[in-house]
Motif scaffolding. Structure first.
Motif, short mmCIF file in Angstrom:
data_model
loop_
_atom_site.label_atom_id
_atom_site.label_comp_id
_atom_site.label_asym_id
_atom_site.label_seq_id
_atom_site.Cartn_x
_atom_site.Cartn_y
_atom_site.Cartn_z
N SER A 424 0.85 -1.20 0.00
CA SER A 424 0.00 0.00 0.00
C SER A 424 0.88 1.24 0.00
O SER A 424 1.87 1.31 0.72
N TRP A 425 0.48 2.20 -0.79
CA TRP A 425 1.26 3.44 -0.91
C TRP A 425 0.38 4.66 -0.66
O TRP A 425 -0.81 4.63 -0.94
N LEU A 426 1.02 5.71 -0.20
CA LEU A 426 0.48 7.05 -0.44
C LEU A 426 1.33 7.48 -1.62
O LEU A 426 2.50 7.84 -1.47
N ALA A 427 0.76 7.35 -2.82
CA ALA A 427 1.60 7.26 -4.01
C ALA A 427 2.04 8.59 -4.59
O ALA A 427 3.23 8.84 -4.81
N TYR A 428 1.09 9.45 -4.87
CA TYR A 428 1.38 10.74 -5.53
C TYR A 428 0.43 11.77 -4.97
O TYR A 428 -0.61 11.43 -4.40
N PRO A 429 0.73 13.07 -5.19
CA PRO A 429 -0.22 14.08 -4.73
C PRO A 429 -1.57 13.88 -5.40
O PRO A 429 -1.64 13.41 -6.53
N HIS A 430 -2.62 14.24 -4.69
CA HIS A 430 -3.93 14.32 -5.32
C HIS A 430 -3.97 15.68 -6.00
O HIS A 430 -3.92 16.72 -5.33
N TYR A 431 -4.01 15.68 -7.32
CA TYR A 431 -3.86 16.95 -8.06
C TYR A 431 -5.20 17.69 -8.16
O TYR A 431 -6.19 17.11 -8.63
N THR A 432 -5.18 18.95 -7.71
CA THR A 432 -6.40 19.77 -7.78
C THR A 432 -6.05 21.17 -8.29
O THR A 432 -5.98 22.11 -7.50
N PRO A 433 -5.78 21.29 -9.60
CA PRO A 433 -5.40 22.62 -10.11
C PRO A 433 -6.57 23.60 -10.03
O PRO A 433 -7.72 23.16 -10.11
N PRO A 434 -6.31 24.90 -9.90
CA PRO A 434 -4.99 25.51 -9.74
C PRO A 434 -4.52 25.37 -8.29
O PRO A 434 -5.31 25.47 -7.37
N GLU A 435 -3.23 25.12 -8.12
CA GLU A 435 -2.70 25.04 -6.75
C GLU A 435 -1.29 25.61 -6.73
O GLU A 435 -0.63 25.72 -7.77
N LYS A 436 -0.85 25.93 -5.51
CA LYS A 436 0.48 26.51 -5.36
C LYS A 436 1.44 25.40 -4.95
O LYS A 436 1.10 24.59 -4.09
N CYS A 437 2.60 25.36 -5.58
CA CYS A 437 3.60 24.38 -5.15
C CYS A 437 4.21 24.84 -3.84
O CYS A 437 4.49 26.03 -3.68
N PRO A 438 4.45 23.93 -2.91
CA PRO A 438 5.15 24.34 -1.69
C PRO A 438 6.51 24.96 -2.02
O PRO A 438 7.11 24.62 -3.05
N SER A 439 6.99 25.87 -1.15
CA SER A 439 8.26 26.55 -1.42
C SER A 439 9.43 25.57 -1.40
O SER A 439 9.38 24.56 -0.70
N ILE A 440 10.47 25.91 -2.14
CA ILE A 440 11.71 25.11 -2.06
C ILE A 440 12.55 25.62 -0.88
O ILE A 440 13.14 24.84 -0.14
N ILE A 441 12.58 26.96 -0.72
CA ILE A 441 13.35 27.50 0.41
C ILE A 441 12.38 27.68 1.59
O ILE A 441 11.52 28.56 1.56
N LEU A 442 12.55 26.82 2.60
CA LEU A 442 11.65 26.91 3.75
C LEU A 442 12.18 27.92 4.76
O LEU A 442 11.43 28.52 5.52
N ASP A 444 16.32 30.09 5.76
CA ASP A 444 17.64 30.48 5.25
C ASP A 444 18.43 29.36 4.54
O ASP A 444 18.81 29.45 3.38
N GLN A 445 18.69 28.27 5.24
CA GLN A 445 19.46 27.15 4.66
C GLN A 445 18.71 25.84 4.81
O GLN A 445 19.29 24.78 5.01
N LEU A 446 17.39 25.94 4.74
CA LEU A 446 16.53 24.76 4.88
C LEU A 446 15.70 24.63 3.60
O LEU A 446 14.96 25.54 3.25
N TYR A 447 15.86 23.51 2.91
CA TYR A 447 15.28 23.35 1.58
C TYR A 447 14.32 22.16 1.54
O TYR A 447 14.52 21.17 2.25
N TYR A 448 13.33 22.26 0.65
CA TYR A 448 12.31 21.21 0.51
C TYR A 448 12.21 20.78 -0.95
O TYR A 448 11.95 21.62 -1.83
N LEU A 449 12.43 19.50 -1.20
CA LEU A 449 12.49 19.01 -2.59
C LEU A 449 11.13 18.61 -3.15
O LEU A 449 10.90 18.73 -4.36
#
Ligand SMILES: Cc1cc2nc3c(=O)[nH]c(=O)nc-3n(C[C@H](O)[C@H](O)[C@H](O)COP(=O)(O)OP(=O)(O)OC[C@H]3O[C@@H](n4cnc5c(N)ncnc54)[C@H](O)[C@@H]3O)c2cc1C
Ligand SMILES: CC(C)=CCC/C(C)=C/CC/C(C)=C/CSC[C@H](N)C(=O)O
Length: 497
Positions: A424-442, A444-449
């Motif tokens: 069993s997976w939580l496989a991929y995002p449930h896509y509901t456009p339009p939506e905002k992508c979460p930030s990459i820079i959370l 100063d030196q903390l990043y989110y891929l």
């Protein structure tokens, strides 16, 4: 200033420079998650920061994450990410550079079942297929192919940007750099809206496009147009996988990055101020993690989060950040992969008996009465495009469904079966456009891929995010602002080798 004062000043200055140099060149880095995103980030971090930087990679489960295999009577089969596109150049490069090899993915005949009948069935003759497609859908199949090709062409620009070391601070900026407003528009509108506007018929959308979205993302044409195009490209010829299992890429990347793998669950990240030898305060991140029943913590200058940030998947608490780190509540789609070794009951899909049933994959339309998204023959990870049973053994089928299959459901699909196993997976995002992508820079030196998954979730997308985050961390550490979020990169790089 006396000579002594001058000497003192020079010494102090030299010490500061030395410390700053050390500080600049030897940060300590934590990567959270050893899936393809985290391990590719570790690999590129090592390339950019050099051999002396300490990189710790935290993993609470198995290296590979959503790249995993299941065992069916002694043979391993992909249960998560399985197919790779021939133009996924990072994955291609990893396989080449890490001493791995590729195998062709099974490319059997495909049919589409609507709950009553097969509404479309491929033939093994190319020309017959063409005639069938044109007969049923006019030239829409060809137009669709050209639409996807155009999107993929622009997508390829990312490789040029990354090979010149350019980084992006948001997924939206990255998408914009690939294809301008049109590309962002794709991301902000549903696939349905985009394709309806382009004149594709309801019949074509229901019988061809929706079934492809269901097998690849477990969703309908309500997903965004960009992930829709990625999903369509998953039907291109030449798809491949890594011999021995796609997860091998992650373990080899980790090895090549010379990172320390910490098998533990990261519980929290807290911003702390530490006083350096100079007496100057500096900001660091305290990562608190659990290995078995013990809790530990370590300090890092740079942290990369390479796992979806939500309560169900990673449950990481961000403590004492001012302003607080935004909360992510994005829903991931539950999906079950079931592998069954058995004799298919082909009469579920057609009136033909199994010896006259030549489909290797059955996709489904969006019918609420159906309990599967798709069913297809699969090969073990060691074998090339060869889903043939060895003498007197049955085929292995892979089924994707929104919920776990009951025994009754399995017995409806199979005349008999020897073995069944599921993941069993939580496989991929449930896509509901339009939506905002979460930030990459959370911070100063903390990043989110994993925000990139909201554009599209695929191995190559995580590898791109890993490379981008490594470049971003490197440039921000060294103050190379001119390498971040540059406009008109495509035009500018046209004239560079
Ligand atoms: C069933 C299925 C089929 C797919 N098919 C394809 C396909 O054919 N082709 C394709 O390109 N893509 C496919 N995908 C998508 C692809 O697998 C993913 O996009 C990709 O693997 C995501 O990689 P990742 O590293 O970003 O995340 P993950 O692989 O999820 O890695 C995150 C890692 O972080 C770890 N972690 C989480 N929280 C913590 C914590 N607090 N502390 C320590 N570790 C933590 C997790 O255990 C995990 O290993 C498929 C996915 C699924 C589920
Ligand atoms: C990122 C780009 C440009 C291309 C990736 C194309 C690709 C490989 C898409 C597939 C994505 C996906 C999430 C597939 C899931 S199911 C895969 C397969 N049908 C299976 O049976 O396992």
């Amino acid at each position: 200033m006396s000579v002594v004062d001058l000497r003192r000043f020079k010494n102090k200055h030299a010490k500061l420079v030395r410390e700053k140099t050390l500080f600049l060149f030897f940060p300590t880095v934590a990567v959270i998650g050893a899936g393809i995103g985290g391990t590719s980030a570790a690999y590129y971090l090592r390339q950019k920061f050099g051999k002396d930087v300490k990189i710790d990679v935290f993993e609470k489960g198995k290296v590979g994450g959503r790249l995993a295999t299941l065992n069916v009577q002694g043979q391993e089969f992909e249960s998560g990410g399985s197919i790779i596109h021939p133009l996924n150049l990072h994955m291609k490069r990893f396989v080449k550079d890490l001493g791995l090899s590729a195998v062709q993915s099974p490319s059997g005949l495909v049919g589409v079942y609507n709950g009553e009948t097969l509404v479309y069935e491929e033939s093994s003759w190319f020309i017959i297929n063409m005639i069938k497609l044109i007969w049923h859908y006019g030239f829409q199949s060809l137009r669709m192919h050209m639409w996807v090709e155009d999107i993929l062409d622009k997508f390829m620009r990312i490789y040029r940007y990354q090979s010149h070391d350019y980084a992006f601070s948001s997924v939206e900026k990255l998408l914009h750099s690939l294809g301008g407003d049109d590309y962002l528009g794709l991301f902000n509108r549903s696939l349905l809206e985009t394709l309806q506007k382009a004149g594709f018929s309801e019949k074509f959308l229901d019988e061809i496009i929706t079934p492809v979205m269901r097998v690849n993302y477990g969703q309908t044409t309500n997903i965004n147009g960009f992930v829709g195009a990625v999903s369509m490209s998953g039907t291109d010829p030449g798809l491949w996988a890594v011999k021995g299992g796609n997860k091998l890429v992650c373990s080899r990347l980790l090895q090549a990055s010379r990172s320390n793998l910490v098998s533990g669950l990261v519980m929290s990240i807290e911003e702390k101020t530490r006083t350096k030898q100079t007496g100057n305060p500096s900001k660091v991140y305290e990562v608190v993690y659990q290995t078995g029943s013990e809790t530990h913590s370590d300090f890092y200058d740079i942290v990369l989060v390479a796992t979806p940030l939500n309560r169900k998947m990673s449950n990481i608490n961000f403590l004492n950040f001012d302003p607080p780190i935004e909360e992510f509540h994005q829903h991931y789609e539950p999906l079950v992969t079931t592998l069954i070794k058995g004799e298919l009951n082909s009469t579920v899909f057609s009136s033909r008996a199994l010896n006259e049933f030549h489909l290797g994959t059955v996709l489904t339309t969006d019918n609420p009465d159906l309990f599967i998204n798709s069913i297809g023959l699969v090969s073990p990870v060691e074998e090339d495009n060869n889903p043939q049973p060895k003498a007197d053994t049955a085929h292995v089928w892979k089924i994707f469904s929104a919920a776990a299959l009951t025994k009754e459901q399995i017995l409806k699909l199979f005349v008999s079966y020897d073995y069944a196993v599921k993941q069993s997976w939580l496989a991929y995002p449930h896509y509901t456009p339009p939506e905002k992508c979460p930030s990459i820079i959370l911070h100063d030196q903390l990043y989110y891929l994993n925000g990139i998954e909201f554009a599209a979730s695929a191995m190559e997308m995580s590898a791109i995010a890993g490379y981008n985050a490594a470049l971003l961390a490197y440039h921000r550490w060294n103050g190379n602002t001119h390498m971040i979020d540059q406009e008109d990169l495509y035009e500018r790089l046209k004239t560079e080798l």
